[in-house]
Design a protein around this motif. Structure first.
Motif, short mmCIF file in Angstrom:
data_model
loop_
_atom_site.label_atom_id
_atom_site.label_comp_id
_atom_site.label_asym_id
_atom_site.label_seq_id
_atom_site.Cartn_x
_atom_site.Cartn_y
_atom_site.Cartn_z
N THR A 101 -4.08 -10.22 -2.27
CA THR A 101 -3.36 -9.92 -1.68
C THR A 101 -1.96 -8.96 -0.96
O THR A 101 -1.72 -8.92 -0.04
CB THR A 101 -2.31 -11.34 -2.24
OG1 THR A 101 -3.33 -12.71 -2.34
CG2 THR A 101 -1.28 -11.83 -1.58
N GLU A 102 -2.15 -8.38 -1.98
CA GLU A 102 -1.35 -7.03 -1.99
C GLU A 102 -1.89 -5.87 -1.22
O GLU A 102 -1.38 -4.98 0.45
CB GLU A 102 -0.95 -6.28 -3.62
CG GLU A 102 -0.24 -7.49 -4.52
CD GLU A 102 0.38 -6.02 -5.64
OE1 GLU A 102 -1.16 -5.51 -5.67
OE2 GLU A 102 0.58 -6.76 -6.64
N LEU A 103 -3.44 -5.72 -1.01
CA LEU A 103 -3.22 -5.05 -0.51
C LEU A 103 -3.66 -5.63 1.51
O LEU A 103 -3.74 -4.42 2.30
CB LEU A 103 -5.22 -4.80 -0.69
CG LEU A 103 -5.63 -4.16 -1.83
CD1 LEU A 103 -7.03 -4.11 -2.34
CD2 LEU A 103 -5.56 -2.65 -1.25
N LEU A 104 -4.18 -6.25 1.80
CA LEU A 104 -4.43 -7.21 2.89
C LEU A 104 -2.47 -7.34 3.46
O LEU A 104 -2.58 -7.55 4.83
CB LEU A 104 -4.60 -8.57 2.68
CG LEU A 104 -6.20 -8.42 1.74
CD1 LEU A 104 -6.22 -9.88 1.88
CD2 LEU A 104 -6.90 -8.02 3.71
N ARG A 105 -1.12 -7.19 2.51
CA ARG A 105 -0.42 -7.16 2.68
C ARG A 105 -0.02 -9.03 3.21
O ARG A 105 0.79 -8.72 4.11
CB ARG A 105 0.50 -6.10 4.60
CG ARG A 105 -0.43 -4.48 4.37
CD ARG A 105 0.68 -4.52 2.68
NE ARG A 105 -0.73 -2.74 3.10
CZ ARG A 105 0.14 -1.34 3.29
NH1 ARG A 105 1.94 -2.20 3.31
NH2 ARG A 105 0.28 0.01 3.19
#
Length: 425
Positions: free
Chosen positions: A349-353
């Motif tokens: 989720t953090e990687l995909l913003r």
């Protein structure tokens, strides 16, 4: 300063060429042997209980004869089916009754009443009522209550020392029998009973195996001290059969009466208050009040929770490793996989913003767009696939790692693309 978590240990064993070859760590999931060894105490207790139950059932089966004692339809050694069949063959209508009312109705029709009260269920009033209704009453192994009502002055006198070879009385059934087998009980007849008309047969000393005479209610009573005269296992010994047939086959109808639970006078049973002393109730009330007072006096309420720092620092790697070992020992594969998936979804989720509150379907769609993988396969890795064993769990963990690495590679900017900030490399 805390040390870095140790790398995964790998066991090595010699290969064919003498070189050391890495071998995967042994699985921590307990097998059948480990489970049995861990729970052997409970298994031993369960086996002991089962074995004890079987032994108790076997002992009860050996000690307690099957069926109802002297039951008219009981073919067991303690039953009386053989005698009943012989009487039926001679034209006697044998009716098996289980209540006092049925026995009294049969007695009113003129039937012979055979009474065997093994458990002593009839009280004196009920025995007297049956004697008043019957003209001929044959009692096997009478108890104290029956003797007091039917034959005052006749008392129990122990057991005979062996067979009895002489009738020594004028009772026709006894004279035709001539002798009785072993296992006979005895009765004594005092002077008052003898004066009222009671006489004994098959004497051993001053006691008799059979006593007959008129009851105070006018019924002709034959008291047989032992049930051996009527039982299947001893009916064919000595003159037992002749005596039983002579006593019970005198009339065309025979009421075979074995009292049951319905004949117990429940109103005459003592209550719990009558059985306990008078001081029990007040003491019980005082004890209850003392327990309540002690609870109010010594009871304490829990206050609010207080947050305290741990006295030692536990590295996160050790905590994770300990929890993983607990999962492995309890075979909680799904719980372990859930922990891996939640961590992977949070990082993806953090990687995909995406916001932290994003639904997992939005995360699956973002991964599919970034990597070009089909959405169902991505969802299977993140949500749907379930491990059937340790091998599948390891495979899903590897798939999660590959999926996260693929997303990182897909989102990493290409070296040939210009820097959006305008800076030179």
């Amino acid at each position: 300063m805390t040390a870095a978590p140790p790398a995964e240990r790998v066991e090595r064993r010699p290969a064919d060429g003498g070189a050391d070859a890495p071998v995967a760590n042994r699985s921590l999931t307990p097998g059948v042997r480990a489970l049995v060894r861990r729970r052997r105490a409970w298994i031993v207790i369960a086996l002991a209980l089962v074995l004890g139950g079987l032994v108790l059932a076997l002992i009860q089966g050996l000690v307690r004869p099957p069926g109802v004692a002297l039951g008219a339809d009981n073919p067991a050694p303690g039953g009386a089916q053989a005698l009943v069949r012989v009487l039926s063959a001679q034209g006697v209508e044998v009716r098996s009754v289980r209540t006092l009312a049925e026995a009294e109705r049969a007695a009113a029709r003129g039937a012979t009443v055979f009474l065997y009260d093994e458990a002593g269920l009839l009280d004196r009033e009920r025995v007297a009522g049956l004697a008043a209704a019957a003209d001929l009453l044959v009692v096997a192994r009478p108890d104290f209550a029956a003797l007091e009502v039917l034959a005052p002055g006749v008392r129990l006198a122990g057991a005979a020392g062996g067979p009895i070879d002489r009738a020594a009385c004028e009772l026709p059934a006894a004279r035709s029998a001539g002798s009785l087998s072993e296992g006979q009980a005895l009765l004594t007849v005092d002077d008052d009973a003898a004066a009222s008309g009671f006489a004994g047969c098959f004497a051993e000393g001053d006691a008799f195996a059979v006593v007959s005479g008129p009851s105070p209610d006018g019924a002709e009573v034959a008291l047989v001290a032992s049930e051996a005269v009527f039982a299947n296992e001893t009916i064919d010994e000595a003159g037992n059969a002749a005596l039983a047939i002579g006593l019970l086959g005198a009339r065309d109808e025979l009421a075979w009466y074995l009292p049951g639970p319905a004949d117990v006078d429940a109103s005459g049973a003592p209550t719990l208050a009558e059985l306990t002393p008078g001081w029990v109730s007040p003491v019980a009330v005082l004890l209850g009040l003392a327990v309540v007072a002690a609870g109010v006096w010594r009871g304490r309420r829990f206050g609010p929770l207080v947050v305290e720092d741990l006295p030692v620092h536990v590295p996160a790697a050790e905590t994770g490793e300990g929890r993983a070992r607990l999962y492995a020992r309890s075979s909680a594969r799904l719980r372990a996989l859930d922990q891996l998936r939640m961590g992977a979804i949070r990082r993806l989720t953090e990687l995909l913003r995406l916001p932290r509150s994003a639904h997992v379907d939005a995360v699956v769609a973002g991964i599919a767009d970034a990597t070009g993988r089909p959405a169902p396969s991505v969802r299977a890795v993140l949500v749907d696939a379930l491990p059937a064993g340790d091998r599948e769990l390891v495979g899903l963990a590897r798939d999660l790692d590959d999926l996260e690495r693929a997303v990182r590679d897909a989102l990493r900017p290409s070296p040939t693309e210009p820097d959006p900030t305008g800076r030179r490399p």
